[in-house]
Design an enzyme around this catalytic site. Structure first.
Site, PDB file in Angstrom:
ATOM      1  N   HIS A   1       0.864  -1.167   0.000  1.00  0.00           N
ATOM      2  CA  HIS A   1       0.000   0.000   0.000  1.00  0.00           C
ATOM      3  C   HIS A   1       0.906   1.225   0.000  1.00  0.00           C
ATOM      4  O   HIS A   1       2.021   1.182   0.523  1.00  0.00           O
ATOM      5  CB  HIS A   1      -0.902   0.028   1.238  1.00  0.00           C
ATOM      6  CG  HIS A   1      -1.587   1.338   1.445  1.00  0.00           C
ATOM      7  ND1 HIS A   1      -2.634   1.760   0.648  1.00  0.00           N
ATOM      8  CD2 HIS A   1      -1.358   2.342   2.340  1.00  0.00           C
ATOM      9  CE1 HIS A   1      -3.033   2.963   1.052  1.00  0.00           C
ATOM     10  NE2 HIS A   1      -2.277   3.350   2.071  1.00  0.00           N
TER      11      HIS A   1
ATOM     12  N   CYS B   1      -4.567   1.836  -4.794  1.00  0.00           N
ATOM     13  CA  CYS B   1      -3.941   2.984  -4.130  1.00  0.00           C
ATOM     14  C   CYS B   1      -2.631   3.386  -4.798  1.00  0.00           C
ATOM     15  O   CYS B   1      -2.290   4.581  -4.850  1.00  0.00           O
ATOM     16  CB  CYS B   1      -3.693   2.661  -2.658  1.00  0.00           C
ATOM     17  SG  CYS B   1      -2.694   1.175  -2.378  1.00  0.00           S
TER      18      CYS B   1
END
Length: 239
Positions: A38, A109
């Site tokens: 992430h 993301c």
């Protein structure tokens, strides 16, 4: 717009990519330039990111709301524009990265981080951060849709400038959804049918009570077969 966290310089604001691990397997795969990550883009005193159910939002730097472990920060350059110009960049990106557009392999993301950084600095984020998703995008048709639509982190309240929502590092398909929303799972059956779970870092197909259960005699036969196979294996090892 810009905070007083030391990221503001005399000529602009440092742009930093904060990278997080989404599982312990990264300890083994990171050196090969691949893994599950992430990321969020820190500029000023905010870290901007993207998740399903939340869209584009921000949180305190290195305080990601979700199941992720901080790995490293990568300085990418210095943003010299105004806070108003930064807001315009975000306003341009938000429709593209809306709360219902998240896709694990084609719009996650890291895709947002790359687009945001490119709009500010005209540079790209390190390739290893999203390499696995780019490879997965080539065979995305093989993934169940329920897996592709979930984000490892999500907005957990607070000020974000986007609609609320949350997302956990767990994907499951309820019985009612697999049955076309016809109704709830039958009594006494399990409806998780889990295909991905953060807690155990497992990827696979779970069970639903009606499909997995059998009569007690069938279960006994299976146990007998396993015992016979185990005994045969032990016998071969003893020779």
């Amino acid at each position: 717009m810009f905070g007083s966290s030391g990221s503001r310089t005399s000529t602009g604001s440092k742009v930093t990519l904060n990278v997080y691990d989404l599982g312990p397997h990264n300890n083994y795969t990171h050196e090969f330039g691949i893994g599950t990550y992430h990321s969020g883009v820190q500029v000023g005193g905010r870290e901007y990111t993207f998740a399903g159910g939340s869209g584009v939002f921000f949180h305190d730097p290195k305080d990601v709301p979700g199941e992720a472990t901080f790995r490293e920060s990568v300085e990418l350059g210095t943003y010299t524009g105004t806070s108003m110009a930064l807001d315009k960049i975000l306003d341009t990106l938000k429709p593209q990265f809306s709360e219902d557009s998240y896709n694990l392999v084609s719009k996650n993301c890291n895709h947002f981080s790359d687009a945001f950084v490119f709009a500010m600095l005209n540079v790209r984020i390190p390739g290893y951060v999203n390499r696995l998703a780019n490879l997965g995008n080539m065979v995305s048709c093989l993934f169940p849709p329920s897996l592709l639509g979930q984000a490892p982190v999500g907005q957990s309240g607070g000020d974000s400038g986007s609609n609320g929502g949350s997302s956990g590092y767990q994907v499951s398909t309820p019985m009612s959804r697999r049955m076309g929303g016809a109704g709830a799972a039958p009594a006494g059956s399990s409806s998780s049918n889990q295909v991905f779970s953060r807690a155990g870092f497992t990827l696979g197909q779970g069970t639903s009570g009606g499909a997995a259960s059998s009569s007690s005699s069938g279960g006994d036969n299976s146990n007998d077969q396993r015992e016979k196979m185990r005994a045969a294996a032990l016998s071969r090892l003893a020779k």
